[in-house]
Write a protein that holds these residues in place. Structure first.
Motif, PDB file in Angstrom:
ATOM      1  N   ARG A   1     -32.563 -95.025   2.303  1.00 20.53           N
ATOM      2  CA  ARG A   1     -33.089 -95.140   3.643  1.00 20.53           C
ATOM      3  C   ARG A   1     -32.450 -94.468   4.654  1.00 20.53           C
ATOM      4  NH1 ARG A   1     -37.680 -98.802   3.835  1.00 20.53           N
ATOM      5  NH2 ARG A   1     -37.237 -99.100   5.796  1.00 20.53           N
ATOM      6  N   TYR A   2     -31.126 -94.950   4.644  1.00 17.16           N
ATOM      7  CA  TYR A   2     -30.393 -94.266   5.727  1.00 17.16           C
ATOM      8  C   TYR A   2     -30.231 -92.819   5.658  1.00 17.16           C
ATOM      9  CZ  TYR A   2     -26.269 -92.952   8.287  1.00 17.16           C
ATOM     10  OH  TYR A   2     -25.022 -92.238   8.956  1.00 17.16           O
ATOM     11  N   LEU A   3     -30.043 -92.203   4.515  1.00 15.96           N
ATOM     12  CA  LEU A   3     -29.946 -90.753   4.300  1.00 15.96           C
ATOM     13  C   LEU A   3     -31.300 -90.032   4.674  1.00 15.96           C
ATOM     14  CD1 LEU A   3     -27.866 -90.489   1.151  1.00 15.96           C
ATOM     15  CD2 LEU A   3     -27.091 -89.915   3.647  1.00 15.96           C
ATOM     16  N   ASN A   4     -32.486 -90.851   4.667  1.00 13.50           N
ATOM     17  CA  ASN A   4     -33.915 -90.255   4.744  1.00 13.50           C
ATOM     18  C   ASN A   4     -33.903 -89.890   6.118  1.00 13.50           C
ATOM     19  OD1 ASN A   4     -35.136 -89.897   2.302  1.00 13.50           O
ATOM     20  ND2 ASN A   4     -35.942 -91.899   2.291  1.00 13.50           N
ATOM     21  N   LYS A   5     -33.086 -90.622   6.920  1.00 18.64           N
ATOM     22  CA  LYS A   5     -33.249 -90.380   8.455  1.00 18.64           C
ATOM     23  C   LYS A   5     -32.731 -89.144   8.973  1.00 18.64           C
ATOM     24  CE  LYS A   5     -32.396 -95.376   9.803  1.00 18.64           C
ATOM     25  NZ  LYS A   5     -31.675 -96.153  10.577  1.00 18.64           N
ATOM     26  N   PHE A   6     -31.891 -88.450   8.124  1.00 14.77           N
ATOM     27  CA  PHE A   6     -31.215 -87.090   8.356  1.00 14.77           C
ATOM     28  C   PHE A   6     -31.644 -86.159   7.630  1.00 14.77           C
ATOM     29  CE2 PHE A   6     -27.946 -90.506   9.104  1.00 14.77           C
ATOM     30  CZ  PHE A   6     -27.834 -90.346  10.431  1.00 14.77           C
ATOM     31  N   PHE A   7     -32.459 -86.434   6.207  1.00 11.98           N
ATOM     32  CA  PHE A   7     -32.674 -85.320   5.620  1.00 11.98           C
ATOM     33  C   PHE A   7     -34.121 -85.384   5.029  1.00 11.98           C
ATOM     34  CE2 PHE A   7     -28.222 -86.146   4.308  1.00 11.98           C
ATOM     35  CZ  PHE A   7     -27.655 -84.952   4.929  1.00 11.98           C
ATOM     36  N   GLY A   8     -35.047 -85.794   5.759  1.00 12.35           N
ATOM     37  CA  GLY A   8     -36.411 -86.113   5.578  1.00 12.35           C
ATOM     38  C   GLY A   8     -36.802 -87.392   4.989  1.00 12.35           C
ATOM     39  N   ASN A   9     -37.954 -87.596   5.020  1.00 16.30           N
ATOM     40  CA  ASN A   9     -38.466 -88.674   4.231  1.00 16.30           C
ATOM     41  C   ASN A   9     -39.046 -88.531   3.036  1.00 16.30           C
ATOM     42  OD1 ASN A   9     -39.291 -91.374   4.143  1.00 16.30           O
ATOM     43  ND2 ASN A   9     -40.893 -91.396   5.359  1.00 16.30           N
ATOM     44  N   TYR A  10     -38.245 -88.854   1.809  1.00 21.08           N
ATOM     45  CA  TYR A  10     -38.556 -88.464   0.420  1.00 21.08           C
ATOM     46  C   TYR A  10     -39.674 -89.654   0.026  1.00 21.08           C
ATOM     47  CZ  TYR A  10     -35.120 -85.168   0.696  1.00 21.08           C
ATOM     48  OH  TYR A  10     -34.235 -83.798   0.750  1.00 21.08           O
ATOM     49  N   LYS A  11     -40.704 -89.164  -0.613  1.00 20.30           N
ATOM     50  CA  LYS A  11     -41.786 -90.262  -0.984  1.00 20.30           C
ATOM     51  C   LYS A  11     -41.666 -90.551  -2.766  1.00 20.30           C
ATOM     52  CE  LYS A  11     -43.791 -90.359   2.665  1.00 20.30           C
ATOM     53  NZ  LYS A  11     -43.648 -91.493   3.837  1.00 20.30           N
ATOM     54  N   LEU A  12     -40.838 -89.904  -3.253  1.00 14.90           N
ATOM     55  CA  LEU A  12     -40.793 -90.302  -4.862  1.00 14.90           C
ATOM     56  C   LEU A  12     -39.165 -90.826  -4.811  1.00 14.90           C
ATOM     57  CD1 LEU A  12     -41.413 -89.327  -7.322  1.00 14.90           C
ATOM     58  CD2 LEU A  12     -40.170 -87.450  -7.284  1.00 14.90           C
ATOM     59  N   LEU A  13     -39.399 -92.077  -5.857  1.00 17.26           N
ATOM     60  CA  LEU A  13     -38.164 -92.684  -6.134  1.00 17.26           C
ATOM     61  C   LEU A  13     -38.258 -92.867  -7.496  1.00 17.26           C
ATOM     62  CD1 LEU A  13     -35.796 -94.473  -5.500  1.00 17.26           C
ATOM     63  CD2 LEU A  13     -37.206 -96.119  -4.869  1.00 17.26           C
ATOM     64  N   ILE A  14     -37.216 -92.421  -8.372  1.00 20.66           N
ATOM     65  CA  ILE A  14     -37.121 -92.485  -9.667  1.00 20.66           C
ATOM     66  C   ILE A  14     -36.319 -93.937  -9.962  1.00 20.66           C
ATOM     67  CG2 ILE A  14     -36.876 -91.384 -11.845  1.00 20.66           C
ATOM     68  CD1 ILE A  14     -37.314 -88.759 -10.513  1.00 20.66           C
ATOM     69  N   LEU A  15     -36.640 -94.714 -10.733  1.00 24.22           N
ATOM     70  CA  LEU A  15     -35.946 -95.875 -11.230  1.00 24.22           C
ATOM     71  C   LEU A  15     -36.179 -96.075 -12.669  1.00 24.22           C
ATOM     72  CD1 LEU A  15     -37.221 -98.373  -8.577  1.00 24.22           C
ATOM     73  CD2 LEU A  15     -35.064 -96.984  -8.434  1.00 24.22           C
ATOM     74  N   ASP A  16     -34.745 -96.239 -13.490  1.00 24.97           N
ATOM     75  CA  ASP A  16     -34.587 -96.423 -14.736  1.00 24.97           C
ATOM     76  C   ASP A  16     -34.341 -97.928 -14.988  1.00 24.97           C
ATOM     77  OD1 ASP A  16     -34.492 -95.964 -17.580  1.00 24.97           O
ATOM     78  OD2 ASP A  16     -32.435 -95.195 -17.396  1.00 24.97           O
ATOM     79  N   GLU A  17     -35.430 -98.427 -15.604  1.00 25.20           N
ATOM     80  CA  GLU A  17     -35.257-100.063 -15.510  1.00 25.20           C
ATOM     81  C   GLU A  17     -34.587-100.937 -14.557  1.00 25.20           C
ATOM     82  OE1 GLU A  17     -33.575-100.685 -19.529  1.00 25.20           O
ATOM     83  OE2 GLU A  17     -34.579 -99.070 -20.549  1.00 25.20           O
TER      84      GLU A  17
END
Length: 124
Positions: A85-101
């Motif tokens: 969330r912190y990095l999204n403030k600088f590099f854009g608001n990504y809408k995809l989050l991939i989680l493995d278990e």
């Protein structure tokens, strides 16, 4: 201007700590978990790093390595999500989050909290 060993001005390191803390606090507000996470900058000037402490049910802060396995997993997840969330403030608001278990190693309460956070983030 004071800089750390990477050449970053100290105000960036200090503001990053506060911004990460704010992101973690926002995430914790989305849950009914009775834990707290405290992020500090520690170390000598130029070699600072993050220290992550936690509290549970109002206890005094302790190192995450002293927590149960499920608590460690939840803190790791929250910290990584806060960093994203912190990095999204600088590099854009990504809408995809991939989680493995992501629920692996979590007890029922933490699994429910995790799902609750992800649902709330989906609607933001």
């Amino acid at each position: 201007m004071l800089c750390d060993k990477r050449g970053l001005p100290m105000w960036i390191v200090q503001s990053t700590t506060q911004d990460l803390q704010d992101c973690v606090d926002e995430l914790l507000e989305m849950t009914e978990l009775n834990i707290g996470i405290q992020i500090n900058t520690v170390g000598k000037k130029g070699t600072e790093t993050f220290e992550v402490l936690m509290t549970c049910n109002g206890s005094k802060p302790y190192e995450v390595k002293q927590a149960s396995g499920g608590q460690k997993q939840m803190v790791k997840f929250l910290f990584k999500l806060a960093l994203l969330r912190y990095l999204n403030k600088f590099f854009g608001n990504y809408k995809l989050l991939i989680l493995d278990e992501p629920e692996r190693g979590l007890d029922q309460q933490n699994q429910e909290a995790l799902v609750g956070i992800l649902r709330k983030l989906k609607h933001q």
